[in-house]
Motif scaffolding. Structure first.
Motif, PDB file in Angstrom:
ATOM      1  N   ASN A  82       0.931  -1.270   0.002  1.00  0.00           N
ATOM      2  CA  ASN A  82       0.049   0.144  -0.042  1.00  0.00           C
ATOM      3  C   ASN A  82       0.811   1.284  -0.123  1.00  0.00           C
ATOM      4  N   SER A  83       0.101   2.375  -0.279  1.00  0.00           N
ATOM      5  CA  SER A  83       0.743   3.648  -0.233  1.00  0.00           C
ATOM      6  C   SER A  83       2.257   3.607  -1.273  1.00  0.00           C
ATOM      7  N   LEU A  84       2.165   3.016  -2.160  1.00  0.00           N
ATOM      8  CA  LEU A  84       3.381   2.785  -3.190  1.00  0.00           C
ATOM      9  C   LEU A  84       3.837   4.071  -3.616  1.00  0.00           C
ATOM     10  N   LYS A  85       5.503   4.045  -3.583  1.00  0.00           N
ATOM     11  CA  LYS A  85       6.152   5.055  -4.082  1.00  0.00           C
ATOM     12  C   LYS A  85       6.928   5.043  -5.231  1.00  0.00           C
ATOM     13  N   PRO A  86       7.472   5.569  -5.936  1.00  0.00           N
ATOM     14  CA  PRO A  86       8.275   5.589  -7.174  1.00  0.00           C
ATOM     15  C   PRO A  86       9.435   4.676  -6.765  1.00  0.00           C
ATOM     16  N   GLU A  87       9.995   4.981  -5.745  1.00  0.00           N
ATOM     17  CA  GLU A  87      11.100   4.306  -5.069  1.00  0.00           C
ATOM     18  C   GLU A  87      10.806   2.714  -4.915  1.00  0.00           C
ATOM     19  N   ASP A  88       9.615   2.477  -4.920  1.00  0.00           N
ATOM     20  CA  ASP A  88       9.398   0.765  -4.460  1.00  0.00           C
ATOM     21  C   ASP A  88       9.577   0.117  -6.144  1.00  0.00           C
ATOM     22  N   THR A  89       9.717   1.212  -7.262  1.00  0.00           N
ATOM     23  CA  THR A  89       9.801   0.493  -8.462  1.00  0.00           C
ATOM     24  C   THR A  89      11.125  -0.658  -8.648  1.00  0.00           C
ATOM     25  N   ALA A  90      10.692  -1.994  -8.924  1.00  0.00           N
ATOM     26  CA  ALA A  90      11.621  -2.918  -8.888  1.00  0.00           C
ATOM     27  C   ALA A  90      11.194  -4.222  -9.583  1.00  0.00           C
ATOM     28  N   VAL A  91      12.022  -5.101  -9.713  1.00  0.00           N
ATOM     29  CA  VAL A  91      11.558  -6.615  -9.786  1.00  0.00           C
ATOM     30  C   VAL A  91      11.540  -7.153  -8.459  1.00  0.00           C
ATOM     31  N   TYR A  92      10.475  -7.799  -8.030  1.00  0.00           N
ATOM     32  CA  TYR A  92      10.221  -8.467  -6.725  1.00  0.00           C
ATOM     33  C   TYR A  92      10.344  -9.966  -6.882  1.00  0.00           C
ATOM     34  N   TYR A  93      10.978 -10.496  -5.892  1.00  0.00           N
ATOM     35  CA  TYR A  93      11.521 -11.867  -5.895  1.00  0.00           C
ATOM     36  C   TYR A  93      10.871 -12.352  -4.519  1.00  0.00           C
ATOM     37  N   CYS A  94      10.523 -13.757  -4.714  1.00  0.00           N
ATOM     38  CA  CYS A  94      10.183 -14.419  -3.343  1.00  0.00           C
ATOM     39  C   CYS A  94      11.436 -15.510  -3.472  1.00  0.00           C
ATOM     40  N   ALA A  95      11.547 -15.915  -1.893  1.00  0.00           N
ATOM     41  CA  ALA A  95      12.782 -16.862  -1.913  1.00  0.00           C
ATOM     42  C   ALA A  95      12.348 -17.659  -0.551  1.00  0.00           C
ATOM     43  N   THR A  96      13.086 -18.753  -0.609  1.00  0.00           N
ATOM     44  CA  THR A  96      12.972 -19.935   0.700  1.00  0.00           C
ATOM     45  C   THR A  96      14.141 -19.627   1.561  1.00  0.00           C
ATOM     46  N   SER A  97      13.935 -20.017   2.795  1.00  0.00           N
ATOM     47  CA  SER A  97      14.790 -19.736   3.917  1.00  0.00           C
ATOM     48  C   SER A  97      14.582 -20.851   4.912  1.00  0.00           C
ATOM     49  N   ARG A  98      15.409 -21.194   5.736  1.00  0.00           N
ATOM     50  CA  ARG A  98      15.266 -21.786   7.170  1.00  0.00           C
ATOM     51  C   ARG A  98      14.761 -21.049   8.269  1.00  0.00           C
ATOM     52  N   THR A  99      15.296 -19.592   8.292  1.00  0.00           N
ATOM     53  CA  THR A  99      15.164 -18.934   9.222  1.00  0.00           C
ATOM     54  C   THR A  99      14.607 -17.411   8.800  1.00  0.00           C
ATOM     55  N   VAL A 100      13.696 -16.806   9.648  1.00  0.00           N
ATOM     56  CA  VAL A 100      13.341 -15.510   9.167  1.00  0.00           C
ATOM     57  C   VAL A 100      14.590 -14.517   9.313  1.00  0.00           C
ATOM     58  N   THR A 101      15.122 -14.045   8.375  1.00  0.00           N
ATOM     59  CA  THR A 101      16.197 -13.252   8.016  1.00  0.00           C
ATOM     60  C   THR A 101      16.347 -12.284   6.943  1.00  0.00           C
ATOM     61  N   ALA A 102      17.096 -11.090   7.093  1.00  0.00           N
ATOM     62  CA  ALA A 102      17.101 -10.375   6.032  1.00  0.00           C
ATOM     63  C   ALA A 102      18.471 -10.533   5.375  1.00  0.00           C
ATOM     64  N   ILE A 103      19.095 -11.644   5.756  1.00  0.00           N
ATOM     65  CA  ILE A 103      20.527 -11.905   5.103  1.00  0.00           C
ATOM     66  C   ILE A 103      20.386 -12.681   3.733  1.00  0.00           C
ATOM     67  N   ILE A 104      20.530 -11.991   2.707  1.00  0.00           N
ATOM     68  CA  ILE A 104      20.179 -12.601   1.406  1.00  0.00           C
ATOM     69  C   ILE A 104      20.784 -14.062   1.244  1.00  0.00           C
ATOM     70  N   GLY A 105      21.969 -14.136   1.611  1.00  0.00           N
ATOM     71  CA  GLY A 105      22.580 -15.378   1.547  1.00  0.00           C
ATOM     72  C   GLY A 105      21.974 -16.787   2.098  1.00  0.00           C
ATOM     73  N   GLU A 106      20.962 -16.594   3.211  1.00  0.00           N
ATOM     74  CA  GLU A 106      20.356 -17.548   3.749  1.00  0.00           C
ATOM     75  C   GLU A 106      19.078 -17.983   2.912  1.00  0.00           C
TER      76      GLU A 106
END
Length: 120
Positions: A82-106
């Motif tokens: 919601n409340s989208l901004k021009p800076e939200d423009t991107a390609v969005y990807y989903c991915a799987t992990s074993r932990t809830v983390t922001a570390i892309i390598g996980e």
């Protein structure tokens, strides 16, 4: 083999909303995360959710505007934006992990992405 397929991207105006979906298969009780990559920039963390849905985690840039949720009966995770901004423009990807983390390598398995464009 883990497979993820994103959908729901599109073009909206500043202040608009979109809901992205990611359908997954072949993974056992995965944590699901959303990332995005804008042109010329590094891929960055957006949000993640535990298998039960009881734990969610957001980047500061989307907190309060985006909501991650999941329906395990449908093997689908959602990202309500919601409340989208021009800076939200991107390609969005989903991915799987074993932990809830922001570390892309996980994150081990990735979808092909869905494009979101927000115009001013």
């Amino acid at each position: 083999q883990v497979q993820l397929v994103e959908s729901g991207g599109g073009s909206v105006r500043h202040g608009g909303s979109l809901r992205l979906s990611c359908t997954f298969s072949g993974a056992t009780k995965p944590v699901l995360g959303w990332f995005r990559q804008a042109p010329g920039k590094e891929r960055e963390f957006v949000a993640a959710i535990s298998w039960s849905g009881g734990i969610t985690y957001y980047s500061d840039s989307v907190k309060g505007r985006f909501t991650i949720s999941r329906d395990n009966a449908r093997n689908t995770v959602y990202l309500q934006m919601n409340s989208l901004k021009p800076e939200d423009t991107a390609v969005y990807y989903c991915a799987t992990s074993r932990t809830v983390t922001a570390i892309i390598g996980e994150y081990g398995s990735w979808g092909q992405g869905t494009r979101v464009t927000v115009s001013s």
